[in-house]
Design a protein around this motif. Structure first.
Motif, PDB file in Angstrom:
ATOM      1  N   ASP A  24     -10.082   2.635   0.521  1.00 41.96           N
ATOM      2  CA  ASP A  24      -9.857   3.848   1.319  1.00 41.96           C
ATOM      3  C   ASP A  24      -9.004   4.853   0.540  1.00 41.96           C
ATOM      4  O   ASP A  24      -9.269   6.067   0.578  1.00 41.96           O
ATOM      5  N   LEU A  25      -8.006   4.344  -0.180  1.00 39.02           N
ATOM      6  CA  LEU A  25      -7.165   5.222  -0.998  1.00 39.02           C
ATOM      7  C   LEU A  25      -7.954   5.822  -2.148  1.00 39.02           C
ATOM      8  O   LEU A  25      -7.698   6.950  -2.572  1.00 39.02           O
ATOM      9  N   ARG A  26      -8.919   5.062  -2.665  1.00 37.33           N
ATOM     10  CA  ARG A  26      -9.728   5.596  -3.770  1.00 37.33           C
ATOM     11  C   ARG A  26     -10.519   6.827  -3.329  1.00 37.33           C
ATOM     12  O   ARG A  26     -10.694   7.772  -4.112  1.00 37.33           O
TER      13      ARG A  26
ATOM     14  N   LEU B 241       0.180   6.850  -6.647  1.00 36.39           N
ATOM     15  CA  LEU B 241      -1.033   7.644  -6.786  1.00 36.39           C
ATOM     16  C   LEU B 241      -0.760   9.137  -6.631  1.00 36.39           C
ATOM     17  O   LEU B 241      -1.458   9.970  -7.218  1.00 36.39           O
ATOM     18  N   GLN B 242       0.240   9.474  -5.868  1.00 36.04           N
ATOM     19  CA  GLN B 242       0.537  10.888  -5.614  1.00 36.04           C
ATOM     20  C   GLN B 242       0.974  11.633  -6.874  1.00 36.04           C
ATOM     21  O   GLN B 242       0.921  12.859  -6.923  1.00 36.04           O
TER      22      GLN B 242
ATOM     23  N   GLN C 126       0.457   4.090  -2.797  1.00 34.58           N
ATOM     24  CA  GLN C 126       0.174   5.491  -2.485  1.00 34.58           C
ATOM     25  C   GLN C 126       1.201   6.417  -3.121  1.00 34.58           C
ATOM     26  O   GLN C 126       0.849   7.490  -3.621  1.00 34.58           O
TER      27      GLN C 126
ATOM     28  N   ARG D 174      -9.554   9.011  -1.350  1.00 35.19           N
ATOM     29  CA  ARG D 174      -8.639  10.154  -1.255  1.00 35.19           C
ATOM     30  C   ARG D 174      -8.136  10.612  -2.615  1.00 35.19           C
ATOM     31  O   ARG D 174      -8.046  11.812  -2.885  1.00 35.19           O
ATOM     32  N   TYR D 175      -7.798   9.630  -3.475  1.00 33.76           N
ATOM     33  CA  TYR D 175      -7.144   9.994  -4.740  1.00 33.76           C
ATOM     34  C   TYR D 175      -8.062   9.906  -5.950  1.00 33.76           C
ATOM     35  O   TYR D 175      -7.770  10.521  -6.981  1.00 33.76           O
TER      36      TYR D 175
ATOM     37  N   ARG E 221      -8.605  -1.792   1.941  1.00 36.95           N
ATOM     38  CA  ARG E 221      -7.727  -0.654   2.216  1.00 36.95           C
ATOM     39  C   ARG E 221      -7.430   0.144   0.949  1.00 36.95           C
ATOM     40  O   ARG E 221      -7.204   1.354   0.994  1.00 36.95           O
ATOM     41  N   ILE E 222      -7.448  -0.518  -0.190  1.00 41.00           N
ATOM     42  CA  ILE E 222      -7.271   0.197  -1.460  1.00 41.00           C
ATOM     43  C   ILE E 222      -8.487   1.074  -1.738  1.00 41.00           C
ATOM     44  O   ILE E 222      -8.369   2.176  -2.294  1.00 41.00           O
TER      45      ILE E 222
ATOM     46  N   LEU F  13       0.807  -1.225   0.000  1.00 39.20           N
ATOM     47  CA  LEU F  13       0.000   0.000   0.000  1.00 39.20           C
ATOM     48  C   LEU F  13       0.833   1.264   0.000  1.00 39.20           C
ATOM     49  O   LEU F  13       0.438   2.281  -0.587  1.00 39.20           O
ATOM     50  N   SER F  14       1.990   1.227   0.637  1.00 45.17           N
ATOM     51  CA  SER F  14       2.859   2.411   0.631  1.00 45.17           C
ATOM     52  C   SER F  14       3.359   2.697  -0.780  1.00 45.17           C
ATOM     53  O   SER F  14       3.395   3.850  -1.222  1.00 45.17           O
TER      54      SER F  14
END
Length: 454
Positions: free
Chosen positions: A211-213, A183-184, A180, A215-216, A208-209, A176-177
């Motif tokens: 959750d990143l969706r 994605l940045q 991320q 945000r990004y 958990r991916i 995940l790191s």
């Protein structure tokens, strides 16, 4: 089940199908000689014997699961007509069967509104998913775990879409790191989440991916070609169960009925959560769409000719074995997982072997313990050969040494891979064969190590 069940079922059903067309004029052209055909079949029977016994529980190497007898019989029955599900003109009955069968698969994932159809396999199903992603966001990047199936990289190249591989963690899941960090950049539009890698059966952390969706903002395609049917299984470990519980939140899903779905090759399935992506497929044909105003499956597929027999076999299997969490089909998957975990525990306690993380699905990867990486790889190959001599068929795989822990081979360069043994225990019967499989594996390992010491 006996292997002649499908033949007996076909023998009973075929006359009924032929009777449906008995009103037509008799054919007056010359039939091929039965003796000539019998001779050809005798020759091909001998040629086909040059195969591993994929149907037997002692075959535990690659992802090969025998079709259910009802699937074999239904496929062969449909082949008497050889329908083409590209258009209703070519596959009237089998097109409707496909719609119904796909509806049940979509319901398994919690979808009642969707767009979907069968394909010739997972590769083409994934191609359609990434093609749609590219049409919605031209030129944007696709990313997938380094343990995702290699076809995602290849498909992206075919579609002229940029692709990047995301590092995996020690358990074989997408890191995940690393995701991320990618994605940045703002360049990523689609993340491929693998629920069941073909190398080790690892399940990416979809929850958990997601959750990143938030945000990004990106599209999630779930490649569950191998693991999709485990959505029905109740004995998954917590992390895997959590990932599967969120599969309905994906934008697209691929699953292969010809893997765990008891189907002949090839039969894949692509599903989109948003039915409006069908507009991307829309096309006109001057000759295939003229007898019905209904939606033709060929209008929502990049493939043209597709075997109606595949849809018929899938429908028949799902009618016999519904896709229910408490059903016979789901229990068969659970049996394979139980068998995998039982052999894993024996390997973990045996000083001759080296195990990685506990399997999440029914794929088991293990190494042979040795002082050096080279010796471990050599011994794994020897065990593979000795096991085959005892009719236990495994597979060899190249796996990063990090999978087996930091201290497995401390002198090996970081990033090295080891040749290890890989087993796929996907047949329900494997649970009853655990003791026999272990006996033959243990004997093969003893032979390999004895030969190494001489």
């Amino acid at each position: 089940m006996k292997h002649d069940q499908a033949v007996e079922l076909l023998r009973e059903a075929l006359p009924q199908l032929q009777q449906s067309f008995a009103h037509l004029p008799t054919r007056d052209f010359e039939e091929p000689s039965t003796d000539a055909m019998r001779s050809v079949l005798a020759e091909i029977t001998g040629r086909l014997a040059d195969n591993y016994p994929y149907f037997h529980p002692l075959y535990a190497g690659q992802m090969l699961k025998p079709p259910h007898p009802i699937a074999r019989a239904a496929y062969a029955l449909a082949m008497w007509l050889n329908p083409n599900n590209h258009a209703l003109d070519g596959g009237r009955a089998s097109s409707h069967l496909e719609v119904e069968a796909v509806r049940e698969i979509a319901a398994m994932f919690g979808w009642t509104e969707y767009l979907g159809h069968l394909t010739s396999g997972g590769t083409f199903a994934n191609l359609e998913a990434l093609w749609v992603a590219g049409e919605l966001a031209p030129g944007k990047k696709i990313v997938a775990s380094e343990n995702a199936h290699y076809t995602h990289n290849r498909i992206s190249a075919v579609l002229r879409l940029p692709f990047a591989s995301i590092a995996a963690d020690a358990r074989g899941r997408m890191d995940l790191s690393a995701l991320q960090a990618a994605l940045q950049s703002g360049e990523v539009e689609t993340v491929v989440v693998t629920l069941g890698t073909t190398s080790s059966g690892a399940v990416d952390p979809l929850d958990r991916i997601l959750d990143l969706r938030q945000r990004y903002g990106f599209r999630i395609h779930v490649d569950a070609a191998y693991g999709g049917y485990f959505k029905l299984v109740s004995n998954l470990a917590e992390d895997a169960a959590q990932a599967f519980s969120h599969i309905h939140e994906a934008d697209s899903i691929v699953v292969d009925p010809h893997k765990h779905g008891l189907q002949p090759y090839g039969c894949g399935c692509i599903l989109f959560r948003d039915p409006s992506v069908g507009r991307l497929y829309k096309h006109d044909s001057p000759y295939t769409y003229f007898t019905s105003s209904e939606l033709h499956l060929g209008e929502i597929s990049l493939e043209c000719s597709r075997a109606g027999a595949a849809a018929t076999a899938l429908w028949a299997t799902q009618r016999l074995l519904p896709l229910r969490p408490d059903g016979e089909f789901a229990n068969g998957l659970a049996c394979g997982l139980k068998a995998t975990l039982r052999i894993y525990e024996r390997l973990r306690k045996d000083k001759r072997f080296l195990t990685g993380p506990e399997p999440e699905l029914d794929i088991l990867v293990f190494a042979v313990k040795a002082c050096t990486l080279q010796e471990s790889s050599r011994l794994a190959t020897a065990v593979f050969d000795h096991a085959a001599a005892e009719d236990l068929h495994l597979a060899l795989a190249q796996i990063p040494i990090s999978y087996f822990g930091e201290n497995a081979w401390p002198d090996a360069p970081a990033g090295s891979k080891v040749t290890c043994l890989r087993s796929v225990l996907m047949k329900p019967e494997h649970l009853d064969w655990v003791d026999e499989i272990w006996k033959r594996l243990s004997h093969a390992a003893s032979k390999a190590m004895k030969a190494a010491d001489e």
